[in-house]
Design an enzyme around this catalytic site. Structure first.
Site, PDB file in Angstrom:
ATOM      1  N   SER A 132      -5.034   0.097  -9.849  1.00  0.00           N
ATOM      2  CA  SER A 132      -3.930  -0.241 -10.747  1.00  0.00           C
ATOM      3  C   SER A 132      -4.111  -1.574 -11.458  1.00  0.00           C
ATOM      4  O   SER A 132      -3.551  -1.781 -12.536  1.00  0.00           O
ATOM      5  CB  SER A 132      -2.604  -0.247  -9.979  1.00  0.00           C
ATOM      6  OG  SER A 132      -2.670  -1.132  -8.873  1.00  0.00           O
ATOM      7  N   HIS A 160       1.769  -6.876 -10.743  1.00  0.00           N
ATOM      8  CA  HIS A 160       0.667  -6.258 -11.485  1.00  0.00           C
ATOM      9  C   HIS A 160       0.587  -6.900 -12.871  1.00  0.00           C
ATOM     10  O   HIS A 160       1.548  -7.506 -13.338  1.00  0.00           O
ATOM     11  CB  HIS A 160       0.884  -4.749 -11.633  1.00  0.00           C
ATOM     12  CG  HIS A 160       0.493  -3.962 -10.422  1.00  0.00           C
ATOM     13  ND1 HIS A 160       1.262  -3.940  -9.279  1.00  0.00           N
ATOM     14  CD2 HIS A 160      -0.598  -3.181 -10.170  1.00  0.00           C
ATOM     15  CE1 HIS A 160       0.668  -3.171  -8.373  1.00  0.00           C
ATOM     16  NE2 HIS A 160      -0.458  -2.707  -8.888  1.00  0.00           N
TER      17      HIS A 160
END
Length: 286
Positions: free
Chosen positions: A36, A265
């Site tokens: 990710s 993220h």
């Protein structure tokens, strides 16, 4: 005599002018592998066909492919991927996807691989250290990660991953012998002492997370060197762009994102900057 000399010099010069530039002759066939941190979950626009991978069309692999003018590009990065998913089908919430190494071809010339954090559970580790109440009500999480013999369990897991990464690099090279391979490290997820309560991770845990990620990135760099492949450092240039930074400055979103991105993220700004860093490293090694 001068006319003959001028003509003699002009002929090779004309050949050089008419020849295509070296970069055009060496257009890359680029494959991006990873988890990710490379895929870009929730960054618009999420793309098909593997929607369960939460892959953005503005992630750094795609932006890098555009920047280098890649002749072909295959992005098989997938959120949640572990090193085993390089070799096996990966199950996502929306179905399974092919092993990432299947994207490699004998004529592939460039590979980036951004993997390993999920093998040791680093994202879950950061979320485990969230602490809505400071001490003495809330307690530090760093003491929870000790093996029975007193070792740091995250370092034990990190060290156990070393031979797997060297083997992975060798397997990439076996499938794509012409490729230049780059292992990509992870960005800065915590600044010294943190910024409690803006990001609810207390000081000692922020420092523990920071040290753990530094050790992990150092391991990646060492294993890349052992495998004879390149390493691209995202940790150093992302200092000051961690989740504590203000919106518009940070490259990594905090637990409650202000920009479309998964917690802890990269956001779109981070992906643009990572693409600049990766592109520069790729071009410098050309």
């Amino acid at each position: 005599m001068i006319r003959r000399l001028t003509a003699a010099l002009a002929a090779p010069l004309l050949v050089l002018l008419l020849s295509p530039p070296a970069q055009a002759r060496a257009a890359e066939s680029y494959v991006a592998l990873g988890d990710s941190a490379a895929a870009g979950p929730l960054i618009p626009n999420q793309v098909l066909p593997d929607l369960g991978c939460l892959r953005s069309d503005r992630n750094y692999p795609r932006l890098t492919a555009q920047a280098i003018g890649a002749a072909s590009f295959r992005d098989v990065t997938c959120s949640g991927a572990k090193t085993r998913d390089m070799y096996e089908r990966q199950n996502t919430e929306l179905g399974s996807v092919a092993p990432q190494l299947d994207a490699l071809r004998p004529d592939t010339t460039l590979v980036t691989v951004h993997i390993g954090a999920n093998d040791v559970g680093l994202t879950g580790f950061i979320e485990d250290c969230l602490n809505l109440l400071p001490p003495p009500v809330g307690d530090a999480c760093n003491d929870d990660y000790r093996t029975p013999d007193g070792q740091d369990s995250w370092r034990v897991k990190t060290d156990a991953l070393r031979p797997t990464l060297v083997r992975l690099a060798g397997d990439i090279r076996a499938r794509s012998p012409q490729a230049r391979i780059f292992m990509v490290g992870y960005a800065t997820y915590a600044r010294p002492d943190g910024c409690y309560p803006r990001v609810p991770i207390i000081r000692q845990d922020a420092n523990y997370i920071r040290a753990t990620l530094q050790y992990f990135n150092q391991m990646l760099a060492e294993q890349a060197a052992a495998a004879g492949i390149g390493f691209i450092d995202l940790q150093t240039p992302s200092v000051g762009h961690d989740p504590c930074a203000s919106s518009g400055t940070r490259w990594i979103e905090p637990y409650v994102p202000a920009s479309p991105a998964a917690p802890f993220h990269p956001n779109a700004l981070g992906m643009r900057n990572f693409a600049t860093i990766v592109t520069s490293a790729v071009n410098a090694a050309r």
